[in-house]
Scaffold this active site. Sequence first.
Site, PDB file in Angstrom:
ATOM      1  N   ARG A 550       0.735  -1.419  -0.021  1.00 21.67           N
ATOM      2  CA  ARG A 550      -0.038  -0.109   0.186  1.00 21.67           C
ATOM      3  C   ARG A 550       0.972   1.295   0.003  1.00 21.67           C
ATOM      4  NH1 ARG A 550      -4.175   1.045   4.297  1.00 21.67           N
ATOM      5  NH2 ARG A 550      -2.270   0.458   5.830  1.00 21.67           N
ATOM      6  N   SER A 611       8.438  -5.444   5.886  1.00 26.12           N
ATOM      7  CA  SER A 611       8.115  -6.712   6.754  1.00 26.12           C
ATOM      8  C   SER A 611       8.922  -7.793   6.448  1.00 26.12           C
ATOM      9  CB  SER A 611       6.375  -7.054   6.547  1.00 26.12           C
ATOM     10  OG  SER A 611       5.832  -5.763   6.725  1.00 26.12           O
ATOM     11  N   ASP A 665       6.404  -4.454   9.699  1.00 23.64           N
ATOM     12  CA  ASP A 665       4.805  -4.254   9.984  1.00 23.64           C
ATOM     13  C   ASP A 665       4.512  -4.201  11.330  1.00 23.64           C
ATOM     14  OD1 ASP A 665       5.698  -6.888  10.066  1.00 23.64           O
ATOM     15  OD2 ASP A 665       3.809  -7.649   8.793  1.00 23.64           O
TER      16      ASP A 665
END
Length: 930
Positions: A550, A611, A665
């Site tokens: 995103r 992440s 993340d």
Amino acid sequence: QIQRALRSLSIPLERLHIMKGHMMQDMCKGLSRQTHTQAKVRMLPTYICSTPNGTEKGNFLVVELCQNQVRTLLVTLYGDGNMSPQMMYKIFDMPEAIMQGEGEALFDFIAQCVTQFLAETISSDTRTSEERLPLGFVFPFSCRQTQLDKAELLSWSKGFSCSGVVGKDVVQLLQSAINKQEVGANGADGHWLSPWRGWKSSEFTPGQLCHVDVVALMNDTVGTMMTCSMEGRPCEVAMVADKGSNCCFMAEAYLVETTDETSGRMCVNTEWGCFGDDGTLNDIFTPYDDCVDEESSNPGEKRFEKMVGSLYLGEIVRHALIALTAEKALFTGTNIAVLKEKGVFTIQHILEIINNEDGITEVRRVLEVLGLQPSERDCGRVQQICRAVVGRAATLYAAGLAAILSYMCQTREMETLMVNVGVEGELYTGYPRFEEILQSVSRLLSPECMATLLPSRDGSGRGAAMVTAVALRLAAQRREVNEVLAPLRLSRADLERVQALMREEMERGLRKETNATASVRMLPTYVSHTPDGTERGDFLALDLGGTNFRVLVVRVTEEGISMASEIYVIPAAVMQGTGEELFNHIIECIVDFQMKQHLTTETLPLGFTFSFPCQQVGLDKALLLTWTKGFTASGCVGQDVVQLLRDAAQRKQHVGMNVVALVNDTVGTMMACGYDDPKCEIGLIVGTGTNACYMEEMRNVSTVEGDEGRMCINMEWGAFGDNGCLDDIFTHFDKVVDETTINPGKQRFEKLISGMYLGEIVRQILMVMTEKQLLFQGKPCPKLQTRNIFKTKFLSTIELSNGLALRQIRAILNELELDASFEDSVLMREVCQAVSLRAAQLCAAGLAAVVEKMRENRGLEQLSVTVGVDGTLYKLHPCFSQNLQKTLKDLAPQCSVSFLLSEDGSGKGAALVAAVANRTSGARQYPPPQ
């Protein structure tokens, strides 16, 4: 008068619909733990959870207690679909004195019948004292059953009144009596036990006995259902239309609240004879029914049964004839004294009257034999009354059946129900139109249900053998299933050991001397504060954690946080290509986003959620340690990923961003939730992968200089166990899954927990169970051989379907091209539950190590902390979060842990890391490790 009598015995369709509704309501009351004692439809659990599947084989003994007889059978099944069972039987007449004597004498008599039967049917040269013969006991009286082989008698009926039995476990009474016979036949003293003082034991021949084990008890209705399940046609409903009346059916087990069984189905014995005892049938009760009820031994009770049971139909006709004679509509000027005698008019008389094809000749003969002198008109009218009474009974049976069919259809969440119904009893066999009325009226009342009636050909004895055979098949299957799943079922000691090992690896990861060899890397993030609510500004955020990523713009104002975002896909070729291609693709997506958001003229600070395992050497500098989650882009491992992103921006001549912070993340999730809850000092991800972070005391982080304050530690716990410390937790299934991944031997803790692997673990278990013939009747399932075909989302669907709604499960089975029975679906659910429960428990054990360390770090008796959590497995699986929290509370009782869902992912967290960095820019900066 005749027409009025016939109208009173005819029930309009609208009234039948109302009756059906009342019965369904009473069924629900009977199944509810709160209201079952008030229900007139008792809905007694039978603990029979499966119907025959045709694989049953072996010898099975049956004892059926009949009206004044004991029926014994030996049934041999060959595992051939039960198409050709071999049966031998013997009927023993029972002295009336036993039916009304002591309970011990009754069960001794039954045991003697078993002994004699076995002596005659099993040859002595094949009989051994070690052989165990399972016995099914058909006991047609109202019992409170608490197991398949445990049932307390509630009350006697049908002429029995043996003392000392009500309230006792009748299975145990029979087993004790049989054991006495075995001692008598096989004991060293050689004495033969006399079963009852008033009965000649010499009629029976002692002999060497098999050991007989009473393994199942059922009533005749349940036996009928199992009998009709014999020939490859599963039967899930049974109705007895005999002297008494009853019905049973396979209900969703989770609805049977009076038991602890929650999965699969269970046969429920409705005991519907008492329906209407609360007055709901008063308006269709005729004066004739009232008379029958008043003259019965139990006025006001079993009112439905008294309208339909063949024991009572003759009495209803008798009272109707008496009333019509009094009104001068019948037998004018003749003596009807014979009709005043109770019981003189029987169901046999009725059937002879209504079934004849010779006009009134047969009717006249029957009435004259009774001592009446009927005219031709009398014969026609008596025939009309008899047909009305029996027709009403058939119609009421149909209404009851419709209630059960509609209930099954609704609770199984099916649009249409097709089901087989086993039927037995003299009304069904003796009245040719019974089946026609049953079919037509039940279809009118339940048009969504299609019932096929199956006649019970040889009584409930054969069905009892099937109950016994199924019980043994399920017990054997249960032992094998437990053996397969045992390695996945973790004890409290197992979880405490995992917790201790995690704590040990955490300490190793925090120490500079042992960090390099620790499986839990405990990486410093250089995030030293969580949000306090004073952060302000506009930020870009980039969230890269899997196949989707995103890009966000985040505005932090006094009013709160607002965001706009877009999701972009990373093609597999890019994930597994070169690093340049990967980061070029990311920059292209950021440019696209900024253009769409009209942000091309601004240079905004960017927080980068990355992440993957990194060694962070500054807030905006992190070296990639290894790829996970299917990424293998070359030229990245060992490089600063922030610099790789900056280089790509330079190649693409993009100046609209300034990377100020990099977090993974997990840290982003903690920060995002920390904005809403200042107590949030732990981040947890349980999705495609799994990881955790927490705020550690700087004095314990020897990999970074400085002792003051705290720093968020990115644990990278997915690699926990890579050093072999979890080898004994790893099962055969886990090893097979690990060997087929792109990184065998790595991220082993993650492979036990995260969504990327759970479906594959389940698939491996299903294949082993199929090989062992525990699933799909052992038939090969080609599609199940395909790696990753069983998606983790299937676990959520299967476990979510309360009572296993077949419509939801069926879509999964169709996708996998599996020909699964209902029992297969139940077992699949158990496998899914075992795998997801273990994942939640292991996650909790890891988290328990974290919260206990934080508590001890701070010298607290009780720690209160919040965990910010994200990930599809935690959010979407119906049981994962509950199982995790329950296990955590058990393993860390001195820690009060709250969980806060990250509503909008870790993109918001990355922006908040950048915002906190701006706020605390005057705070101490930690130098990178040497």
